[in-house]
Design a protein around this motif. Structure first.
Motif, short mmCIF file in Angstrom:
data_model
loop_
_atom_site.label_atom_id
_atom_site.label_comp_id
_atom_site.label_asym_id
_atom_site.label_seq_id
_atom_site.Cartn_x
_atom_site.Cartn_y
_atom_site.Cartn_z
N GLU A 53 0.75 4.96 1.39
CA GLU A 53 0.08 5.97 2.64
C GLU A 53 0.83 7.19 2.39
O GLU A 53 1.94 7.53 2.70
CB GLU A 53 0.47 5.43 4.12
CG GLU A 53 0.22 3.82 4.06
CD GLU A 53 -1.39 3.48 3.93
OE1 GLU A 53 -2.16 4.38 4.05
OE2 GLU A 53 -1.75 2.23 3.51
N THR A 85 0.92 -1.16 0.01
CA THR A 85 -0.20 -0.02 -0.15
C THR A 85 0.77 1.29 -0.10
O THR A 85 2.19 1.20 0.30
CB THR A 85 -0.90 -0.05 1.21
OG1 THR A 85 -0.16 0.10 2.17
CG2 THR A 85 -1.95 -1.25 1.06
N ALA A 95 -12.06 -0.72 1.99
CA ALA A 95 -13.28 -0.55 1.38
C ALA A 95 -13.44 -1.66 0.10
O ALA A 95 -14.60 -1.91 -0.04
CB ALA A 95 -13.18 0.90 0.98
N ALA A 96 -12.49 -1.59 -0.80
CA ALA A 96 -12.33 -2.36 -1.98
C ALA A 96 -12.80 -4.00 -1.45
O ALA A 96 -13.71 -4.35 -2.24
CB ALA A 96 -11.32 -2.26 -2.73
N VAL A 143 -6.02 0.00 -5.57
CA VAL A 143 -6.05 1.09 -4.70
C VAL A 143 -4.79 1.45 -4.36
O VAL A 143 -3.85 0.80 -4.72
CB VAL A 143 -6.76 0.34 -3.41
CG1 VAL A 143 -8.30 -0.17 -3.83
CG2 VAL A 143 -5.97 -0.89 -3.15
N GLU A 144 -4.74 2.51 -3.36
CA GLU A 144 -3.40 2.80 -3.07
C GLU A 144 -3.19 2.49 -1.43
O GLU A 144 -2.30 2.00 -1.31
CB GLU A 144 -3.36 4.41 -3.17
CG GLU A 144 -3.38 4.68 -4.75
CD GLU A 144 -2.42 5.99 -5.14
OE1 GLU A 144 -2.09 6.73 -4.30
OE2 GLU A 144 -2.02 5.90 -6.20
N SER A 145 -4.20 2.97 -0.71
CA SER A 145 -3.76 2.97 0.81
C SER A 145 -4.44 1.78 1.48
O SER A 145 -5.47 1.06 0.64
CB SER A 145 -4.51 4.38 1.38
OG SER A 145 -5.89 4.32 1.18
N ARG A 149 -6.70 2.03 3.83
CA ARG A 149 -8.06 2.06 3.97
C ARG A 149 -8.84 1.94 2.58
O ARG A 149 -10.02 1.26 2.80
CB ARG A 149 -8.46 3.56 4.44
CG ARG A 149 -8.03 3.77 6.07
CD ARG A 149 -8.28 4.94 6.65
NE ARG A 149 -7.47 5.93 6.14
CZ ARG A 149 -7.72 7.18 6.49
NH1 ARG A 149 -8.42 7.70 7.30
NH2 ARG A 149 -6.85 8.27 5.78
N GLU A 150 -8.43 2.28 1.53
CA GLU A 150 -8.93 2.03 0.09
C GLU A 150 -8.90 0.55 0.06
O GLU A 150 -10.05 -0.05 -0.44
CB GLU A 150 -8.12 2.83 -0.98
CG GLU A 150 -8.50 4.15 -0.82
CD GLU A 150 -7.47 4.85 -1.86
OE1 GLU A 150 -7.18 6.10 -1.92
OE2 GLU A 150 -6.77 4.27 -2.60
N ASN A 154 -2.94 1.37 10.75
CA ASN A 154 -4.09 1.15 9.70
C ASN A 154 -5.06 0.10 10.19
O ASN A 154 -4.78 -0.72 11.19
CB ASN A 154 -3.26 0.70 8.49
CG ASN A 154 -3.08 1.84 7.56
OD1 ASN A 154 -3.51 2.66 7.55
ND2 ASN A 154 -2.16 1.62 6.86
#
Ligand code: C5P
Length: 224
Positions: A20, A18, A79-80, A71-73, A75-76, A124
């Motif tokens: 951040e 990821t 969610a995905a 996604v990048e982070s 948290r993303e 995270n």
């Protein structure tokens, strides 16, 4: 005829690092290439599954026949993953950053002759633990990965207990092994105590593609 042991199944895989964000141009990351996670996703598609691959930023091609969500982070990524459920099998191979900057600056932090303020970090979400701990909609088979440098099996056992998953694929990343970012992997497949299957399987050093195929074959057996 080609065997399709995962036909009709939905397999969810996370892969890669990821990022951040610190500011618009800087981020915290790690050395994960995404090779092992992508290989698992490719193997699951070959085995007939519908595959959703949630991937952090990687420099390798998308596997064939797989739906890729970028996604990048962390948290993303969480969610995905939640948006992709339900799944029959979830394999968490991503090297999720443990911490992120407490705040992401909207503008680039300037070099103005003095040092910037020290980075404040916050934890995270743990994606694997979150999904494995769901009371509703938990995938029947939840698999984590573990990169360990010592007491690989013992640490894998403790990780299973802490995270609530069914299996851990543990690899030894001690210095010189070349696993992180490399093309080969020596893995130990560790089961939850009292769970299905043998407790620990140690496989020889194999290419990450072959590790992916063998893991998928084992998980297909467990689901059947
Ligand atoms: O605790 P550790 O990072 O060693 O655990 C590794 C396992 O947990 C991997 O399967 C990884 O994908 C998952 N993980 C996660 N979310 C985090 C940290 C780890 O899903 N925030």
């Amino acid at each position: 005829t080609v065997k399709k042991p995962l036909a009709g199944r939905h397999v969810l895989v996370t892969s890669g690092p990821t990022h951040e964000a610190i500011d618009p141009v800087r981020y915290l990351a790690n050395r994960s290439s995404g090779r092992q996670g992508h290989a698992v996703a490719a193997a699951a598609a070959e085995a007939g599954a519908r595959v959703t691959l949630v991937s952090g930023p990687v420099a390798i091609p998308d596997p064939a026949g797989v739906t890729v969500v970028r996604v990048e982070s962390a948290r993303e990524m969480l969610a995905a993953v939640e948006a992709a459920l339900p799944a029959d099998l979830a394999i968490f191979a991503a090297a999720v950053g443990d911490w992120r900057p407490a705040e992401t600056r909207a503008g680039k932090i300037k070099k103005d002759g003095s040092l910037p303020a020290p980075l404040q970090l916050v934890e995270n979400p743990d994606i694997l633990a979150t999904i494995a701990g769901r009371s509703e909609g938990r995938p029947p088979l939840v698999v984590g990965f573990a990169a360990e440098t010592d007491d690989v099996i013992g640490n894998a056992r403790r990780k299973i207990a802490r995270k609530g998953c069914d299996w851990i694929v543990a690899n030894d990343v001690s210095a010189g092994g070349g696993v992180m970012g490399g093309t080969e992997n020596t893995v130990h497949l560790v089961a939850r105590e009292g769970g299905v299957g043998k407790d620990v399987e140690t496989w020889p050093k194999l290419g990450k593609e072959e590790v992916g195929r063998r893991l998928v074959a084992r998980f297909a057996e467990l689901l059947a």
